[in-house]
Design a protein around this motif. Structure first.
Motif, PDB file in Angstrom:
ATOM      1  N   ARG A 534       0.865  -1.182   0.000  1.00 37.85           N
ATOM      2  CA  ARG A 534       0.000   0.000   0.000  1.00 37.85           C
ATOM      3  C   ARG A 534       0.896   1.223   0.000  1.00 37.85           C
ATOM      4  N   LEU A 536       1.533   5.011   0.605  1.00 32.96           N
ATOM      5  CA  LEU A 536       0.945   5.990   1.520  1.00 32.96           C
ATOM      6  C   LEU A 536       1.423   7.395   1.172  1.00 32.96           C
ATOM      7  N   SER A 572      -1.432   7.875  11.461  1.00 33.31           N
ATOM      8  CA  SER A 572      -2.605   7.290  12.096  1.00 33.31           C
ATOM      9  C   SER A 572      -2.613   5.790  11.835  1.00 33.31           C
ATOM     10  N   ALA A 574      -4.936   3.769  12.567  1.00 36.07           N
ATOM     11  CA  ALA A 574      -6.257   3.387  12.073  1.00 36.07           C
ATOM     12  C   ALA A 574      -6.299   3.441  10.552  1.00 36.07           C
ATOM     13  N   GLU A 575      -5.611   4.446   9.977  1.00 30.83           N
ATOM     14  CA  GLU A 575      -5.588   4.571   8.522  1.00 30.83           C
ATOM     15  C   GLU A 575      -4.789   3.451   7.874  1.00 30.83           C
ATOM     16  N   GLY A 577      -4.957   0.446   8.907  1.00 29.86           N
ATOM     17  CA  GLY A 577      -5.900  -0.664   8.884  1.00 29.86           C
ATOM     18  C   GLY A 577      -5.342  -1.970   9.379  1.00 29.86           C
ATOM     19  N   LYS A 621      -1.532   6.797  17.268  1.00 31.28           N
ATOM     20  CA  LYS A 621      -0.728   7.582  16.333  1.00 31.28           C
ATOM     21  C   LYS A 621       0.745   7.305  16.577  1.00 31.28           C
TER      22      LYS A 621
END
Length: 647
Positions: A534, A536, A572, A574-575, A577, A621
């Motif tokens: 991925r 980024l 982040s 969370a971003e 995943g 974070k």
């Protein structure tokens, strides 16, 4: 160590059962021959193609054939693959052939010896020009380099990539000389004309070429003047694939290379394989069909051998050589990568590289890119022709010139002269020979640039002068009048050994910094070519890639500061995943544009494999401080524990 190869006898054994070409493969071969030559000729020449395969397979040792391991298509390449590209005589030793000196030299590189598992030895056959790419005899090793025994010895230690220079032959080759002598067996082996006007001006203007010289070269034959099709130079005579005998001769040579130990066969400049008046002569459907036929041949002859296409053309055309992902090249040169990386470091901005990398797709789990930066030719520009605006390409060229590079040209689609490649070593492209910068800083920037080819999905390749951090050899260019000779200088083995022993030398710095990066890279399953990635967008200062192993047991977040300034990132989690679930609870990563990101149970603690330091996330974070040209490869600490516990 090299992967185990099928054993071959020096002569065929016809007392063992002859191989039968599987019906499905036979049907495909017939279809391909019909596409190229019509069904009538296909019926005529298919038996000869089958005969070549039977002769080849009769060289195999029966017991080895019976025990031939099945190859998982997705594991043709792995994270352990690292290719060193070199001429057979770049290393000058004493008392040995150049090929034997190369073998000894590689074992004397303390940081590199254990990470290089594949050698791409550029054409090692007798030749008349173009540093090996104008071959006079495809079947023997140039005695100036060594012998087939030397190649076999190298093959016992490394996987080998051979060059299939199947576009053309030397003007001094037996075949071309026999054509000039009027031998009817060679009459249609080349594309010839009795008058240059037979290839009209309109037809010439349509032809795409990597050179600016005339497409036709005049020679004198027994029957008078003859004009021959020469895509690359007057000494490199194009083969005429419209003649089926030419294709069969190439198949026979391909099979010889397999028996001689090739794990990978590189189809050199295959873009221009099929000469067809009235077309561009580049990327023709017939060319793709020939490659598909060669892959079918290998599926019978030795399915462990891979095809790689070398096509320095715009990116969209380049990736077309993957075919449908199962029928053409196993690996394709990632020619857009080198100029984009150089542009990134000149601009100190990763935006263009990031945006392009996000578009990378793979048609199947059996294909991958060959990620190179520098090559024996230089830094090709065609790969970014449709990616960077013209003004930005001019910026790239000007910056390279300011660093001491030369520019080579070709004839464009409109018949005009346009830049084709930058001729430079990679180190000189980033650091002036007279640079006042501290050497360790220059090496750090250099290693940062090289790291980008290591983190992207694919198999990394490094040219020998890139491994050594060589600088531009302008003296040789002035002597030979060949711009490409700027990065082909001979290296004395004693000088390298001396430099390694000097802790203040550039090579010593490279051994420590680049050597460590390579050592780490080949041990991480997240860098498997079939692992998901991925891209980024964390800011223009950083090129960031999240890599995931095919079995989802390892994640590596790679961060490279492409600037001379320190920067700070706040990422982040969370971003990303990857929080909350155990990896076994999710499916393996796919090859789609949006990979499935396997989750981990605890992502608060991370470890930098490169810097050997820990980082802790707070409130989901991760705050990372990067010094100029820092390379950081972060792994969740829990995954390190799991890897240790699993042995």
């Amino acid at each position: 160590m090299a992967r185990q190869r099928i054993a071959y006898r020096s002569t065929p054994d016809y007392t063992q059962p002859l191989i039968e070409v599987p019906a499905k493969v036979r049907d495909r071969l017939f279809e391909r021959l019909s596409f190229l030559y019509g069904s009538g000729k296909a019926k005529r020449y298919l038996p000869e193609l089958e005969r070549l395969l039977k002769v080849h397979c009769a060289h195999k040792v029966l017991a080895t054939t019976a025990a031939e391991p099945s190859l998982e298509p997705g594991d043709r390449f792995s994270e352990k693959d690292l290719v060193l590209i070199t001429y057979g005589d770049l290393i000058q030793g004493q008392g040995r052939s150049p090929l034997a000196s190369l073998a000894q030299f590689l074992q004397q590189l303390p940081k590199f010896a254990n990470v290089i598992n594949t050698l791409h030895i550029l054409p090692f056959f007798p030749y008349s020009s173009d540093r090996g790419f104008s071959i006079t005899d495809f079947h023997v090793v140039d005695p100036k380099l060594g012998s087939w025994q030397d190649i076999t010895a190298l093959g016992s230690q490394y996987q080998l990539m051979f060059d299939g220079v199947f576009n053309h032959v030397s003007a001094q080759s037996l075949a071309f000389q026999e054509m000039l002598n009027g031998n009817p067996l060679y009459r249609d082996v080349f594309t010839t004309y009795t008058s240059p006007g037979e290839l009209t001006l309109e037809q010439r203007q349509m032809i795409l070429r990597p050179r600016t010289s005339d497409i036709l070269t005049q020679y004198h034959s027994i029957n008078g003047p003859v004009w021959v099709w020469t895509t690359f130079s007057p000494d490199q005579i194009d083969l005429n694939y419209r003649n089926p005998h030419v294709l069969l001769g190439v198949v026979e040579t391909l099979l010889l290379y397999v028996r001689r130990g090739a794990n990978i066969i590189r189809l050199d400049a295959v873009t221009y394989l099929w000469d067809e008046p009235g077309t561009t002569g580049a990327n023709l459907a017939q060319t793709h069909e020939v490659i598909k036929l060669l892959r079918d041949v290998l599926s019978v002859a030795d399915p462990t051998v891979s095809l790689i296409t070398e096509t320095n053309i715009p990116h969209a055309d380049n990736i077309a050589y993957f075919g449908d992902g199962t029928d053409e090249a196993h690996m394709v040169y990632n020619f857009a990568l080198p100029p984009l990386v150089l542009y990134t470091f000149y601009q100190q901005d990763a935006t263009a590289l990031t945006n392009w990398a996000k578009t990378l797709t793979y048609p199947s789990a059996t294909t991958t890119f060959f990620n190179i930066l520098d090559t024996h030719d230089g830094i090709g520009l065609m790969g970014v022709k449709d990616i960077l605006p013209a003004a930005e390409i001019q910026f790239l060229l000007q910056q390279a010139r300011d660093q001491g590079a030369f520019i080579s040209y070709r004839t464009s689609e409109k018949g005009q002269k346009e830049p084709y490649e930058i001729n430079t070593t990679w180190f000189s492209a980033l650091s002036l020979d007279s640079s006042p910068e501290d050497l360790s800083f220059q090496v750090k920037r250099y290693v940062a640039s090289r790291s980008l080819a290591l983190v992207l999905r694919g198999v990394p390749g490094i040219y020998l002068h890139g491994l050594m951090g060589s600088q531009n050899d302008v003296d040789t260019v002035l002597r030979t009048q060949s711009k490409r000779d700027i990065n082909r200088q001979i290296i004395r083995q004693v000088d390298i050994i001396k430099a390694i022993a000097d802790p203040q030398s550039k090579l010593s710095h490279l051994m420590q910094q680049l050597g460590r990066l390579l050592e780490i890279r080949v041990r991480q399953p997240a860098f498997h070519p079939n692992g998901a990635q991925r891209i980024l967008a964390l800011g223009p200062e950083v090129f960031a890639v999240l890599r995931i192993s095919p079995d989802c047991t390892q994640h590596i977040l790679t961060l490279t500061n492409v600037t001379a300034c320190a920067c700070r990132l706040e990422i982040s989690l969370a971003e990303l995943g990857i929080t909350g679930l155990h990896p076994t609870e999710l499916a393996p990563a796919s090859s789609s544009d949006e990979p499935i990101i396997c989750a981990i149970p605890d992502d608060s603690h991370w470890y930098d494999l490169v810097g050997r330091r820990g980082w802790r996330a707070t409130q989901q974070k991760l705050a990372i401080a990067l010094e100029p040209y820092d390379v950081v490869w972060l792994v969740p600490f829990v995954e390190l524990e799991q890897a240790i516990e699993s042995g």
